[in-house]
Design an enzyme around this catalytic site. Structure first.
Site, short mmCIF file in Angstrom:
data_model
loop_
_atom_site.label_atom_id
_atom_site.label_comp_id
_atom_site.label_asym_id
_atom_site.label_seq_id
_atom_site.Cartn_x
_atom_site.Cartn_y
_atom_site.Cartn_z
N LYS A 1 59.04 27.63 -23.60
CA LYS A 1 58.34 27.86 -24.94
C LYS A 1 58.17 26.21 -25.32
O LYS A 1 58.77 25.49 -24.99
CB LYS A 1 59.03 28.65 -25.88
CG LYS A 1 59.51 30.00 -25.50
CD LYS A 1 58.16 31.04 -25.25
CE LYS A 1 58.56 32.64 -24.97
NZ LYS A 1 57.58 33.09 -24.57
N SER B 1 52.98 33.73 -21.18
CA SER B 1 53.18 33.35 -22.51
C SER B 1 52.70 31.83 -23.02
O SER B 1 52.64 31.34 -24.10
CB SER B 1 54.58 33.71 -23.13
OG SER B 1 55.43 32.77 -22.59
#
Length: 198
Positions: A85, A38
């Site tokens: 993230k 990700s």
């Protein structure tokens, strides 16, 4: 008595060293491995990074947080599951993500040069059909939202596949474990360690 002193002369430094290592690892610094794609291409699956536990969180900081209780849609999340993230919005920030892929934070255009134009536009705005969109997060021109107090809005750099705040909403401050720093042999380390969109 001299035998005891002799033993303690080498045991004591070992105990102090172990205590210092425990304090550093628990409260200041540790290592973390990236799981999943990700954050590609800036962080690769399996890459080892440093985790600074007391670093200040800023916009564009890469953070690791405990996903348990945050991501309620993913059935495999456990109390030990951690996500990595990028912080897009800080508490109180106004976020607008326009149809052309431009990001505005507090009405100011923000650079996203750490990802491709395709990721900025379709990668961000085309949501997965496998997950439900988060309430309180609206993307597109003339749509904006505010990041609640004590929470962060986060996205993965590989927006097309990233499960992030677009789906599970805002990340509470108390779930954040620290700020990620890449080692200098990562060719994208500046996009991780010191990227400044301003």
């Amino acid at each position: 008595m001299s035998a005891f002193k002799n033993i303690m002369s080498w045991v004591w430094p070992i105990l102090v060293g172990l205590l210092i290592a425990f304090v550093v690892k628990t409260f200041l610094f540790s290592f973390a491995n990236v799981v999943g794609d990700s954050m590609a291409p800036n962080l690769q699956a399996g890459e080892r990074t440093a985790l600074l536990k007391v670093a200040k969180i800023k916009r564009d900081s890469i953070i690791i947080f405990n996903a348990y209780g945050v991501d309620t849609q993913e059935p495999n999340v456990t109390p030990k599951t951690k996500y990595v993230k990028r912080v897009i919005g800080l508490p109180g920030d106004k976020i607008e993500y326009k149809n052309n892929g431009k990001l505005y934070v507090n009405n100011k255009l923000v650079s996203q040069s750490y990802i491709s134009k395709k990721q900025q536009k379709s990668g961000t705005l085309t949501l997965s059909t496998a997950l439900s969109p988060a309430s309180g997060v609206t993307l597109g021109t003339n749509k904006s939202f505010f990041v609640p107090k004590g929470k962060y809005f986060v996205l993965g750099d590989n927006r097309k596949i990233s499960n992030d705040s677009r789906y599970y909403g805002f990340v509470p401050k108390e779930k954040v474990l620290g700020v990620v720093k890449a080692f200098i042999w990562n060719k994208h380390h500046k996009l991780i360690n010191s990227f400044n969109s301003n």
